[in-house]
Scaffold this active site. Structure first.
Site, PDB file in Angstrom:
ATOM      1  N   GLU A 122     -16.426 -36.820  32.358  1.00 37.76           N
ATOM      2  CA  GLU A 122     -17.407 -35.631  32.576  1.00 37.76           C
ATOM      3  C   GLU A 122     -16.542 -34.280  32.245  1.00 37.76           C
ATOM      4  OE1 GLU A 122     -18.545 -36.684  36.421  1.00 37.76           O
ATOM      5  OE2 GLU A 122     -17.490 -35.144  37.311  1.00 37.76           O
ATOM      6  N   LYS A 124     -14.774 -30.990  32.602  1.00 33.21           N
ATOM      7  CA  LYS A 124     -14.173 -30.208  33.815  1.00 33.21           C
ATOM      8  C   LYS A 124     -14.423 -28.820  33.797  1.00 33.21           C
ATOM      9  CE  LYS A 124      -9.630 -29.500  35.801  1.00 33.21           C
ATOM     10  NZ  LYS A 124      -9.901 -28.045  35.987  1.00 33.21           N
ATOM     11  N   ASP A 126     -14.591 -24.934  34.670  1.00 34.36           N
ATOM     12  CA  ASP A 126     -13.229 -24.216  35.299  1.00 34.36           C
ATOM     13  C   ASP A 126     -13.946 -22.999  36.060  1.00 34.36           C
ATOM     14  OD1 ASP A 126     -10.893 -23.001  35.264  1.00 34.36           O
ATOM     15  OD2 ASP A 126     -10.765 -22.092  33.345  1.00 34.36           O
ATOM     16  N   TYR A 233     -20.240 -32.643  41.693  1.00 33.86           N
ATOM     17  CA  TYR A 233     -19.862 -33.728  41.257  1.00 33.86           C
ATOM     18  C   TYR A 233     -19.360 -34.804  42.090  1.00 33.86           C
ATOM     19  CZ  TYR A 233     -15.870 -30.672  41.655  1.00 33.86           C
ATOM     20  OH  TYR A 233     -14.814 -29.524  42.101  1.00 33.86           O
ATOM     21  N   LYS A 319      -6.671 -32.098  29.904  1.00 28.95           N
ATOM     22  CA  LYS A 319      -6.933 -30.635  29.581  1.00 28.95           C
ATOM     23  C   LYS A 319      -6.904 -30.424  28.126  1.00 28.95           C
ATOM     24  CE  LYS A 319      -6.098 -27.567  33.035  1.00 28.95           C
ATOM     25  NZ  LYS A 319      -5.324 -26.678  33.638  1.00 28.95           N
ATOM     26  N   CYS A 413     -13.551  12.647  20.972  1.00 27.47           N
ATOM     27  CA  CYS A 413     -14.702  11.581  21.017  1.00 27.47           C
ATOM     28  C   CYS A 413     -14.867  11.195  19.273  1.00 27.47           C
ATOM     29  CB  CYS A 413     -15.732  11.749  21.672  1.00 27.47           C
ATOM     30  SG  CYS A 413     -17.145  10.751  21.529  1.00 27.47           S
ATOM     31  N   CYS A 416     -18.825  12.311  18.952  1.00 26.71           N
ATOM     32  CA  CYS A 416     -19.335  13.535  18.856  1.00 26.71           C
ATOM     33  C   CYS A 416     -18.144  14.823  18.629  1.00 26.71           C
ATOM     34  CB  CYS A 416     -20.029  13.978  20.170  1.00 26.71           C
ATOM     35  SG  CYS A 416     -19.047  13.910  21.755  1.00 26.71           S
ATOM     36  N   CYS A 431     -15.339  10.321  27.456  1.00 31.13           N
ATOM     37  CA  CYS A 431     -15.765  11.557  26.615  1.00 31.13           C
ATOM     38  C   CYS A 431     -16.547  12.397  27.535  1.00 31.13           C
ATOM     39  CB  CYS A 431     -16.483  11.249  25.423  1.00 31.13           C
ATOM     40  SG  CYS A 431     -17.518  12.419  24.642  1.00 31.13           S
ATOM     41  N   CYS A 436     -23.471  13.551  24.233  1.00 28.87           N
ATOM     42  CA  CYS A 436     -22.829  12.644  23.190  1.00 28.87           C
ATOM     43  C   CYS A 436     -23.766  11.581  22.491  1.00 28.87           C
ATOM     44  CB  CYS A 436     -21.427  11.945  23.519  1.00 28.87           C
ATOM     45  SG  CYS A 436     -20.646  10.969  22.563  1.00 28.87           S
TER      46      CYS A 436
HETATM   47  S1  IVH Z   1     -13.594 -34.306  40.647  1.00 25.95           S
HETATM   48  C1  IVH Z   1     -10.476 -35.024  44.399  1.00 25.95           C
HETATM   49  N1  IVH Z   1     -14.907 -33.351  38.742  1.00 25.95           N
HETATM   50  O1  IVH Z   1     -11.054 -29.303  38.937  1.00 25.95           O
HETATM   51  C2  IVH Z   1     -10.975 -34.360  43.600  1.00 25.95           C
HETATM   52  N2  IVH Z   1     -13.200 -31.887  39.842  1.00 25.95           N
HETATM   53  O2  IVH Z   1      -8.173 -29.100  38.587  1.00 25.95           O
HETATM   54  C3  IVH Z   1     -12.013 -34.599  42.978  1.00 25.95           C
HETATM   55  N3  IVH Z   1     -13.334 -29.960  38.698  1.00 25.95           N
HETATM   56  O3  IVH Z   1     -10.200 -29.543  42.362  1.00 25.95           O
HETATM   57  C4  IVH Z   1     -12.661 -33.544  41.931  1.00 25.95           C
HETATM   58  N4  IVH Z   1     -14.947 -30.104  37.039  1.00 25.95           N
HETATM   59  O4  IVH Z   1     -12.128 -28.074  41.623  1.00 25.95           O
HETATM   60  C5  IVH Z   1     -13.917 -33.231  39.913  1.00 25.95           C
HETATM   61  N5  IVH Z   1     -16.261 -32.891  37.045  1.00 25.95           N
HETATM   62  C6  IVH Z   1     -15.297 -32.337  37.887  1.00 25.95           C
HETATM   63  C7  IVH Z   1     -14.822 -31.291  37.675  1.00 25.95           C
HETATM   64  C8  IVH Z   1     -13.718 -31.052  38.850  1.00 25.95           C
HETATM   65  C9  IVH Z   1     -13.779 -29.184  37.674  1.00 25.95           C
HETATM   66  C10 IVH Z   1     -12.289 -28.936  39.378  1.00 25.95           C
HETATM   67  C11 IVH Z   1     -12.139 -29.466  41.004  1.00 25.95           C
HETATM   68  C12 IVH Z   1     -10.797 -29.735  40.969  1.00 25.95           C
HETATM   69  C13 IVH Z   1     -10.031 -29.147  39.904  1.00 25.95           C
HETATM   70  C14 IVH Z   1      -8.724 -29.919  39.421  1.00 25.95           C
END
Ligand code: IVH
Length: 672
Positions: A122, A124, A126, A233, A319, A413, A416, A431, A436
């Site tokens: 799935e 990840k 951020d 998740y 990553k 500026c 203007c 400005c 302006c």
């Molecule tokens: S599962 C035991 N699923 O990424 C940890 N984490 O870099 C289980 N994260 O700490 C986490 N998307 O904060 C999981 N689909 C996803 C995620 C995810 C983002 C984050 C989460 C984790 C961090 C690690």
């Protein structure tokens, strides 16, 4: 970090040890900035490189282990929040940038399991990990990861998240833990950061930092403005009957949680194929994603595989390398905002980056340009690591042409010709000419925007037209618009003119805070405007307030107070207030000041059966009271619900009276 030594013995121990200790210190400092302050100063890639080098040294010189600080999951705890223990440690994930290491992970897990396995893959997200604890189907607490063992209680802020079920009756009795990620959508991030630059503040580096910072604001109303979102998740391990991850996600979805899409992959090839598919689509996600998470699908097997110190053995994060491109800086244009703030924008030779053509990138402010020694003609390196706005990482020195020209920040500026000035404590130049033209347009657009006077029919095109036709310059002109003059505008029939006039009429009766916000006073956002309107329910009274008096209002500091005072001291703005009133705008608020809880200040801890935290706050406010998130001597009563936090002890120390569910009912005029 440089390349590692080729073999273990070739470096003297002291040199290695020195490098190792320096690395430890550097990593520690970056951890503090990332987790503690949500303000990292290096990219994730550069940070991961430091960790890798640390790991490399440790495997080459196992003796260094004695000098190694224990790796933890990073600590986001802040003093100002109540702490609560996690029922199970909240771990992080091991991560890799290499396909090879990913394959090794799969091999290892399959070896431990004794056969081929099915993996869930799935995106990840951020963002920031949180744990939502439900008791008997009701959200009891939301905790950040914190130290991994205990987290900060951010329930009040989490309650502001839209689209999150706070009650799940289907979950039945007992405790249920849902884990997921809090993030700010990419579009919302761009919007919020734009506003921030407009206020002359340093923009947030990326959505993750903004989400982390927003989760830790003390005023949930402020958190609400940040439009946080959540994706679930996982369901707490061990205590659930689910046999597969697929089942977990499906159940979460049925309960109303936003969930991630996922794909099943069998064996290393299947998993790799899924990761590549996600990678190809990463720019189309509404959230920033920096990789994919690969998880063992079989939940009982996960239990058997267990965890290491900071991460489970059953999952790994792959990553994506940030996408980068080189292009030429053709020029720097200054964009003028509504309060006159100038934002330098890099004009670039169009280049394709992460699926879109990039023609410009913000350079934030004059200091940034000087710090990076950016010159027109330079080749710059752009990175788009999931963020909407690409970042200029720096220049490619070897590609600087001899004629590259240092950018001279103008002293007037560009729109203007007005004088520029740098206000003490701000990074931006402004400005100073209030007439302006681009400032006028942006001021009018802000006034009419959804978060201010909400005149839907007054968008950028319409405002441009009206300014060009000489029909509006000031806010007051908007309320003088007439049908016959509107009909002289291009592409404007009676219907659209009527629509506009109705919108303008409707704006006359907006709550006072919207008008205050719409005025565009520097440093006064919607929340500050609400605080001001609550304290001074009349625009005239507010206009006559001194800076000191203003600072008595909660949330108003010296900078905001000075800005408000300066705004109203300008004669033109004084006249504006009088004119807006004459035009029939609501400049006075029917005060809740007469409410039964007027002037009373409350703090809350624990949960109440009758109301959720946010609901309770609204009830109190509707009756004229106010609710603070932190305890201080100004608090008149601490309301204590079930499972209170450390505020109770604090209140006792401060001699603040304590009330329970019954007192609350009495206050709100309920019968129990
Ligand atoms: S599962 C035991 N699923 O990424 C940890 N984490 O870099 C289980 N994260 O700490 C986490 N998307 O904060 C999981 N689909 C996803 C995620 C995810 C983002 C984050 C989460 C984790 C961090 C690690």
């Amino acid at each position: 970090m440089g390349d590692g030594p080729a073999s273990g013995g070739s470096f003297s121990q002291s040199v290695v040890e020195k490098e190792f200790l320096a690395l430890e210190a550097e990593i520690g400092e970056h951890d503090r900035r990332y987790y503690g302050e949500a303000a990292p100063t290096i990219s994730d890639g550069a940070y991961d490189a430091l960790l890798r080098r640390r790991q490399e040294l440790l495997s080459l010189y196992p003796d260094l282990q004695k000098r190694a600080a224990p790796r933890t999951v990073g600590d986001d705890r802040l003093e100002k929040f109540e702490k609560r223990p996690h029922r199970r440690p909240m771990l992080s994930l091991n991560n890799t940038y290499s396909e090879e290491e990913l394959r090794q992970f799969i091999e290892r897990v399959e070896r431990l399991a004794g056969g081929p396995l099915s993996f869930a893959v799935e995106p990840k997200i951020d963002g920031v990990a949180v744990s939502l604890v439900f008791r008997d189907g009701h959200l009891a607490h939301a905790l950040t990861r914190g130290s991994g063992l205990e987290g900060d209680d951010v329930t009040a802020n989490v309650r502001t998240i839209k689209g999150l079920p706070f009650k799940i009756p289907e979950a039945g009795q007992g405790i249920l833990e849902v884990r997921g990620e809090i993030y700010i959508g990419r579009e919302d991030f761009a919007l919020l950061n734009g506003q921030r630059e407009e206020e002359g503040l340093e923009p947030f580096a990326n959505g993750r930092n903004l989400a982390a910072g927003s989760l830790k604001v003390l005023d949930p109303k402020k958190a609400a403005e940040r439009r946080l979102r959540f994706i679930a998740y996982e369901i707490g391990e061990g205590d659930s009957p689910f046999l597969s991850h697929g089942q977990v996600l499906e159940t979460l979805r049925l309960w109303g949680f936003p969930t991630n899409e996922f794909r099943m992959g069998l064996g290393a090839d299947g998993v790799w194929e899924r990761i590549r598919e996600f990678g190809g689509r990463r720019q189309s996600y509404p959230f920033d994603t920096d990789g994919a998470v690969v998880k063992v699908d079989d939940r009982p097997l996960r239990e058997r595989l267990g965890s290491q110190a900071t991460a489970p053995r059953w999952a790994i994060a792959y990553k994506f390398s940030p996408e980068r491109a080189e292009t030429v800086l053709k020029g720097i244009r200054l964009q003028v905002g509504r309060s006159g703030v100038l934002t330098p924008v890099a004009e670039l030779e169009p280049v394709s980056l992460a699926g879109t053509t990039i023609r410009s990138a913000t350079l934030h402010n004059a200091d940034e340009i000087a710090r990076r020694d950016l010159r027109i003609g330079d080749t710059v390196l752009l990175e788009r690591a999931g963020e909407v706005i690409p970042a200029v990482l720096g220049i490619v020195p070897a590609k600087r042409p001899p004629w590259a020209e240092t950018y001279r920040y103008p002293d007037r500026c560009p729109a203007c010709g007005g004088n520029l000035c740098r206000i003490a404590g701000e990074v931006a130049y402004r400005c100073l000419n209030p007439d302006c033209p681009p400032q006028i347009a942006r001021r009018l657009l802000h006034f009419a925007s959804r978060s201010a006077m909400d005149i839907g029919s007054l968008g950028p095109q319409r405002v441009g037209q009206l300014i060009e036709a000489g029909l509006v310059r000031n806010f007051t002109d908007i309320f003088h618009l007439q049908m016959d003059s509107l009909l002289t505008l291009p592409r404007t029939g009676e219907k659209s003119a009527r629509h506009l006039l109705d919108g303008v009429e409707g704006a006359k009766n907006r709550p006072l805070w919207r008008l205050i916000h719409g005025l565009g006073i520097p440093h006064v956002g919607a929340e500050t405007a609400k605080a001001l309107a609550l304290r001074w329910p009349s625009l005239e009274k507010l206009a006559n307030c001194g800076s000191e008096e203003l600072q008595h209002c909660e949330g108003i500091g010296a900078i905001v107070a000075a800005s408000v005072q300066k705004f109203f001291q300008d004669d033109r703005n004084g006249r504006l207030v009088a004119e807006l009133k004459m035009l029939g705008l609501r400049t006075e608020e029917m005060a809740v000041a007469g409410g039964p809880l007027a002037g009373k200040v409350f703090a809350i801890t624990g949960t109440f059966s009758a109301y959720g935290r946010e609901e309770l706050k609204q009830k109190i406010e509707a009756l004229g009271g106010s609710v603070r998130s932190a305890l201080s001597r100004q608090v008149d009563l601490l309301l204590v619900g079930a499972e209170p936090g450390s505020k109770v002890i604090e209140a006792e120390k401060l001699n603040i009276p304590i009330g329970g569910e019954r007192d609350l009912a009495e206050l709100l005029g309920l019968s129990l």
